[in-house]
Scaffold this active site. Structure first.
Site, PDB file in Angstrom:
ATOM      1  N   HIS A 131       8.160  28.310  23.001  1.00 38.62           N
ATOM      2  CA  HIS A 131       7.635  26.943  22.904  1.00 38.62           C
ATOM      3  C   HIS A 131       8.423  26.054  23.860  1.00 38.62           C
ATOM      4  O   HIS A 131       9.659  26.069  23.842  1.00 38.62           O
ATOM      5  CB  HIS A 131       7.832  26.374  21.495  1.00 38.62           C
ATOM      6  N   HIS A 135       6.428  34.664  22.664  1.00 39.21           N
ATOM      7  CA  HIS A 135       6.136  33.386  23.317  1.00 39.21           C
ATOM      8  C   HIS A 135       7.291  32.418  23.108  1.00 39.21           C
ATOM      9  O   HIS A 135       7.985  32.474  22.094  1.00 39.21           O
ATOM     10  CB  HIS A 135       4.835  32.771  22.785  1.00 39.21           C
TER      11      HIS A 135
END
Ligand code: 5GP
Ligand code: ZN
Length: 116
Positions: free
Chosen positions: A102, A100
């Protein structure tokens, strides 16, 4: 971590609720549950890859598209810029072992700092 126990896999498959701000074929984005700045979002691969080293390069273009789509939303909401952060491995601060990125919306004088 097993994929079956992965919190982001559970969000991707709907077992854990999250307000999706973007959804494409291979990435979704939703607000971070513990935002570091207002509008902090996570851009998450739909498939379970542990980190960027496991991701095929062929997904790179779609990842950039997902990042730009979320950034456009945040810029329209009043952000002036944004930081992108990807923690890869626990030594680098990765807690959720599912790839992932941010996206941290920024405003001048917001007092937040990553590098400077
Ligand atoms: P990491 O350190 O792995 O890059 O960051 C993981 C991020 O995921 C953290 O900022 C944390 O707040 C966020 N997070 C962990 N569990 C959940 C969850 O169930 N829902 C959402 N929306 N965010 C989560
Ligand atoms: Zn996962």
């Amino acid at each position: 971590m097993e994929e079956g126990d992965c919190v982001f896999c559970k969000i991707v498959n709907g077992e854990i609720p999250a307000e999706k701000v973007y959804e494409g074929d291979n990435f979704v984005a939703f607000p971070d549950a513990n935002p570091k700045v207002e509008g902090h979002c996570l851009i998450v691969s739909k498939k379970h890859f542990a980190n960027v080293m496991d991701m095929p390069a062929s997904l790179g273009g779609e990842l950039i598209d997902a990042i730009k789509s979320v950034a456009e939303i945040k810029l329209k909401e009043g952000a002036e810029g944004f930081n992108l952060v990807m923690n890869n491995s626990p030594s680098a601060g990765q807690i959720v072992m599912h790839a992932h990125v941010h996206l941290l919306p920024r405003k001048k004088g917001d007092g937040f700092s990553i590098i400077r």
